[in-house]
Design a protein around this motif. Sequence first.
Motif, short mmCIF file in Angstrom:
data_model
loop_
_atom_site.label_atom_id
_atom_site.label_comp_id
_atom_site.label_asym_id
_atom_site.label_seq_id
_atom_site.Cartn_x
_atom_site.Cartn_y
_atom_site.Cartn_z
N SER A 164 0.83 -1.20 0.00
CA SER A 164 0.00 0.00 0.00
C SER A 164 0.87 1.26 0.00
O SER A 164 2.03 1.24 0.40
N SER A 166 0.67 5.76 0.69
CA SER A 166 -0.06 6.88 1.29
C SER A 166 -0.08 8.02 0.29
O SER A 166 0.98 8.45 -0.18
N ARG A 167 -1.27 8.51 -0.03
CA ARG A 167 -1.41 9.60 -1.00
C ARG A 167 -2.49 10.57 -0.53
O ARG A 167 -3.50 10.16 0.05
N GLU A 182 -6.10 13.07 3.03
CA GLU A 182 -4.99 12.13 3.20
C GLU A 182 -5.53 10.70 3.27
O GLU A 182 -6.37 10.38 4.10
N ASN A 183 -5.06 9.86 2.36
CA ASN A 183 -5.41 8.43 2.33
C ASN A 183 -4.14 7.65 2.63
O ASN A 183 -3.24 7.57 1.79
N THR A 184 -4.04 7.08 3.82
CA THR A 184 -2.78 6.49 4.25
C THR A 184 -2.60 5.04 3.82
O THR A 184 -1.54 4.47 4.02
N LYS A 185 -3.63 4.45 3.20
CA LYS A 185 -3.51 3.04 2.80
C LYS A 185 -4.28 2.79 1.52
O LYS A 185 -5.42 2.35 1.52
N SER A 195 -9.00 2.35 -1.25
CA SER A 195 -8.42 3.07 -0.13
C SER A 195 -9.13 2.64 1.14
O SER A 195 -10.37 2.60 1.18
N LEU A 197 -10.17 3.81 4.45
CA LEU A 197 -10.32 5.10 5.10
C LEU A 197 -11.39 5.00 6.17
O LEU A 197 -12.53 4.62 5.89
N THR A 274 9.72 2.67 -1.19
CA THR A 274 8.84 2.44 -0.05
C THR A 274 9.10 1.07 0.59
O THR A 274 9.12 0.95 1.82
#
Length: 303
Positions: A164, A166-167, A182-185, A195, A197, A274
């Motif tokens: 995954s 983060s974007r 913010e989408n961390t996964k 995502s 969330l 990453t």
Amino acid sequence: MKPTLLVLAAGMGSRYGGVKQIDAVGLNNECLLDFAAYDAKKCGFGKVVFVIRKDIEKDFRERLFDRVAKNFDAEYVFQTKDALLDEQEIARAADRTKPWGTIHAVLCAEKAINSPFAVINSDDYYGRDAFKTLGEYLSNIDPHSPEHAMVGYVLGNTMSKSGSVSRGVCTVKDGYLESITENTKISYKGDGIVSELDGKEIPLTGKEWVSMNLFAFSLKAFTGFHKYWDNFKKTSLELPKAEALLPVAASDIVKAKEGSIKFFTSTEKWFGMTYPEDRAIVKQEIAKKIADGYYPETLWEHC
């Protein structure tokens, strides 16, 4: 006045399993950051400032900094867990084991920045066109302008097959940023992208514009960053994993109508460091660009 490039290179690299900021990926052991600094200099930036951890200073100098500094006006500053906190705040954050995220890193570098500046992550490849776009933009704004900028990327061009990512998913109107969520996964699932969330899976098309932490700011942005950081400290110092995030602080400047962020775009295909599996991919991509003549085989001899 030439703009400054600010490089956020103090991350822990927990998913990568090492100090990815200074891992060799070029034909002559250059790091990914060598190529970013090289591109920035070619695109009109006058200085590069790195934010690093104290514990990597020796390796950082040997593997990257001393080489870059021979060719480019360069300096580095430290991001520490206790930086920008008073004694009472340090006591409240006693359980914290790592620094406080990207906005904290930017504020740690404030005294080293004297001109409009761009911000990048240390483990992402952005492409020279993005540096050219922001270099030209920053060279032509007032140092204290309320107008800032960023470069957005197509989500599908920024995914990793190793896990995954983060974007920050961007909402854009009339060429300006409205907000960043913010989408961390975000990860591949079957034939699609999802995502996670707030405990729910949200399908994404892959065509969304996302932030890769490539921003361009005038010096005025520090006013908003301090406001965000002060609010963060009031609510989050007791939270061991809380992070003060640059995209959120940038979005807050827009929401508070304290400035605007012009939204430039790039169709460049992302690659970055990453996960451990990413290193081989990055080396292949850099080798392709050298073979195509985009970069010379020995980078800094041709700067």
